[in-house]
Each structure stands twice: as C-alpha cells, then as structure tokens.
Design an enzyme around this catalytic site. Sequence first.
Site, mmCIF file in Angstrom:
data_model
loop_
_atom_site.group_PDB
_atom_site.id
_atom_site.type_symbol
_atom_site.label_atom_id
_atom_site.label_comp_id
_atom_site.label_asym_id
_atom_site.label_seq_id
_atom_site.Cartn_x
_atom_site.Cartn_y
_atom_site.Cartn_z
ATOM 1 N N GLU A 35 0.879 -1.171 -0.171
ATOM 2 C CA GLU A 35 0.153 0.150 0.145
ATOM 3 C C GLU A 35 1.042 1.411 -0.002
ATOM 4 O O GLU A 35 1.547 1.553 0.997
ATOM 5 C CB GLU A 35 -0.959 -0.010 1.352
ATOM 6 C CG GLU A 35 -1.856 -1.316 1.367
ATOM 7 C CD GLU A 35 -3.261 -0.973 0.491
ATOM 8 O OE1 GLU A 35 -3.253 0.301 -0.265
ATOM 9 O OE2 GLU A 35 -3.872 -1.868 0.412
ATOM 10 N N CYS A 88 -2.237 9.102 1.795
ATOM 11 C CA CYS A 88 -1.785 8.571 0.898
ATOM 12 C C CYS A 88 -2.636 8.879 -0.415
ATOM 13 O O CYS A 88 -2.360 9.330 -1.281
ATOM 14 C CB CYS A 88 -1.571 6.857 0.888
ATOM 15 S SG CYS A 88 -3.075 6.255 1.678
#
Length: 474
Positions: A242, A276
């Site tokens: 991720e 993110c």
Amino acid sequence: MTTLTDNPISSQNTSNYQSINPNDGTTMESFPTLTSAELEDKLATAQSCFSIWKTTTYPERAAVLSKAAELMRASVDDFARLATLEMGKRFAEAQGEVEFSANILDYYATNSEAFLQPVTLQPAAGEGHMEASPFGLVFCVEPWNFPYYQLARVAGPQLMAGNTLVVKHAGCVPQCAVAFEKLLLDAGAPTGAYTNLAISHAQSDLVIEDPRVKGVALTGSVRAGRSIAARAGANLKKSTMELGGSDAFIVLEDADLVRTIPWAVWGRMYNAGQTCCAAKRFIALEPIADEFLEKFTAALSAQKVGDPMDVTTTHGPLSSESALLDLIEQVDRAVAHGATLLMGGKRIDRPGWFMETTILTDIAPDNPAFREEFFGPVVCFYRVANEDEAVALANDSDFGLGGSVFTRDVERAKRIASRIDTGMVFINSIDWSDAELPFGGIKDSGYGRELGNMGIQEFVNWKLVRTHDIDAPE
Ligand code: NAP
C-alpha cells in the site's frame, strides 16, 4: 536453523524510535532498538503462538478483537492525545481515527467467519470444496500518518484469519505502537499474537528472510515498497504493498462549487495533507477553472494555523522536520522548473514543523512536480479543455491509488470513473475508507487490498479438497 542472533547485522543498531512533538520540536521519549537476542525471542514467541492461535475458533478470536474495540472506545482521548503529540495530527482528527480503528476491529470480529466459510465447488466428477487456513506469521511494516488505523487495518483481518503478526511501526510513533500492542494484550490476546518490533531497516530485512515469516505487508513510500517487495519476492513470500498516491480531483464544468470546495479543502488539508489518497492534483475544466481556483484559494487562506491540540486549529504541523524540509525543497524544485507559485511555499515562522498552505500552477509535464507525490499542504492545480483531457491527465501518473470526480451528473461521473486507472474512485465526495470497502491501488501505488472481504483474503490459503472415485483412470 539459522536464527537472527547468528547474524551480525542485527546487532549493529542505533535507535530511530523517538517521540518528538511536531508542535514545538521537543523530544519526549526515546526507545531502544531491539537487540538481536530480543528480536529472536519475539519471533520465536510469535511463531509458537501461531500453533495455538490457529486452532482457536472464530468466536474466541472475535472476543479478543471486540474487547480491544471496547477498550479503545473507552480511552479515545488517551489514544488520540498520544497520536497528536507524536505525529502532530489535529486532536479531533486523532479522536476520529481512534473511533474508526475500533470500528475496524469490530467489523472483522463480526464478519470474518462468514468471509472465510468453506466454498463448495462443482467439479465435473466427484465433489470438492475450498477451505481457508492462515498462512502463519505475517510481518507488517506501517507508516506514522495514521498511527492506529494502519495497525487496525492489518490486525483486525489477519488476527481473525488465524495469523499472528509481528509489526514494525514507523520510528516517530513508538508510543502509539506500544499502546496498540498493549491494547490487544489487555483485550486477552495471547503473548505473540500481535508483537510490536522496534527494529532497524537491516533487521527488517532479516525478518523478511526468516523462514518462520510467511507473508509481508507494507504501507509506506514507493522507495520502501521497492526494497521490501524485492526482498519478499527473492524469498518467494506473498506481499501486499500500500504505497503512495497522487490522486486527481476532477472538477467538471457543472460542479456545485458551494459543496465541492469544502471537499477540496478537506481532501488536501486533512491530516495536514499527509494522506496517501489525499487529493493532490486538482484538475478543473476550463469553463469553471477560474472560479474554482479563486474560491479554493480563498477557502485555503482561511485556515487557522496552530497547536493541533487546540480545537480551533484547522492547519497543524507536519510530522517531522525532515518531512517539512523535503516538502519545501520539492516546492522550490517545482518553481525552478517553471511552475508558478500562487500562494505559500515557505516554512511558517513559529516553533514546530509548520508549512504554509501552497498552490502551484503551470506545472509542465517535464517538471518533476508533474510526477511526484506532495505529502503535505501543497496543491498542484491544472486546467484542461474537456473531459477527455481531464481523464488523460488523471491517468498520466506513475501512481494509481484513488481519485475523485465532482459534477451534478452522477451518470457522467460513473463513466469517467470507469476510465480512470486507479484502485479507487470517489464521486462527489472523497470519503476514502470504510471497514467494509477494499482499499488499495495499482501501478506505483502498489498491489493487494486491505479492508473489506478482500483484505482478509491476502494471507489466507484457500486449499482445494477434492473427493473422487478411487479407481484411477486407465
Ligand atoms: P516510509 O518512509 O516508507 O515509512 C513507512 C514505514 O516503512 C515505516 O515504518 C518505515 O520505518 C518503514 N521503512 C521505510 N523504508 C524501509 C526499509 N527499507 N526497510 C524496512 N522498513 C522501512 O513512508 P513515509 O514517507 O514515512 O510515509 C508516507 C508514505 O506512505 C507516503 O508515500 C504515503 O502515500 C504512503 N502511505 C500509503 C498508504 C496506503 O494505504 N496506500 C497509507 C498511508 C501512507 P522507519 O520509520 O523506521 O524508517
């Protein structure tokens, strides 16, 4: 078997684990890195715990996770204060993160058994089914920007699947890391089910190589992803990555700006821009571009800089001085390569690690800023002639995490969403994460998914069992 204590690298560590308050730069506490012997002991305990934990029933595992959720909710402010003090997120955001982490633990306590039920198959002859079993010991490497949510995202599903976890958290949030480990122990998890590892990168490499470790999950930067995925791959271990993102926030000409601007501000400024899947590239169609930029600039200018513990603050510090200096350098580089600095760009003149809210425009494709992730309060603004150009620009990225489309025409937004090359697209909001929604990306944003039914499947072996006539074919 070679153990970690046999390897000289693992004893050559200095500690990177320090609690430093981003609001004023004071060091609160330092934590030693594990010695080789301590690391070996923790891995051995986690491995032996697995042999017991995998035999527990789903309700037994669920009881631990539900209790952990209950304990988290009972101490929201204590957990939240620690996050604010260690990485600078605004207190209200930290409270929200703690509540959400508890929800994730509860969600997996409730749903995992159903997700992992045996699946009956219909082979041409005989009968068959698939059944789920845990991989074993999984190594997780996690970032500081959501110091509890990131841990809950792996602990909830993987503990319910029957795996045990050893977790390396980021160096700047050691107290959050310890608090989460204690939470699970207090909730009744056996020692070794979830283990916090204060280890160096070199030790992390050894953990990945250790034969007892069966899977590797990273949430972090592309650079960490390249290193950790390569090592996991060389050891033929399944990994999930991720990584970063540079999400597009597309504003079509018919967007309702009264409702779009607050999402634009939230999408860029939440967690001081250190998310993110934050909105990072704002792409407005020509007919609405000027009005959007003017209103967005005004809304960003109205942010109140201050102590993240103060409830009236809307713009807090970045997580570390190096993060601040790197971001300023990135902005300077963008300007040196021809970008226009519309607003901000500098360190705020006060103690702590505060960055001015910044807007860059005129970013040409050969400007490094065109491809980079800005992990802080920096807007990259683009104007395009039409929808096709917006999609092309959104897709012209090395990243592929998320993105959003704002318009009054939801069907049109869905058609655009289908053309965007990312793991997630949000329409008329950017409510990124829910316990039941799979989270993750493609391209340099990584592979695999966390959360939802998909998240729990990543470190589970779906074994085929087929029963057939005993007579062999002639
Ligand atoms: P980072 O430097 O990669 O750090 C993340 C974690 O990886 C930390 O625990 C760090 O440990 C560890 N790490 C880094 N390099 C390592 C290596 N070679 N070996 C072992 N461990 C290593 O990331 P960051 O810059 O602090 O965090 C922000 C990044 O994470 C951004 O790019 C952001 O987009 C991404 N992120 C992605 C998601 C997602 O779900 N896709 C979520 C949140 C953040 P140390 O602290 O000890 O260096």
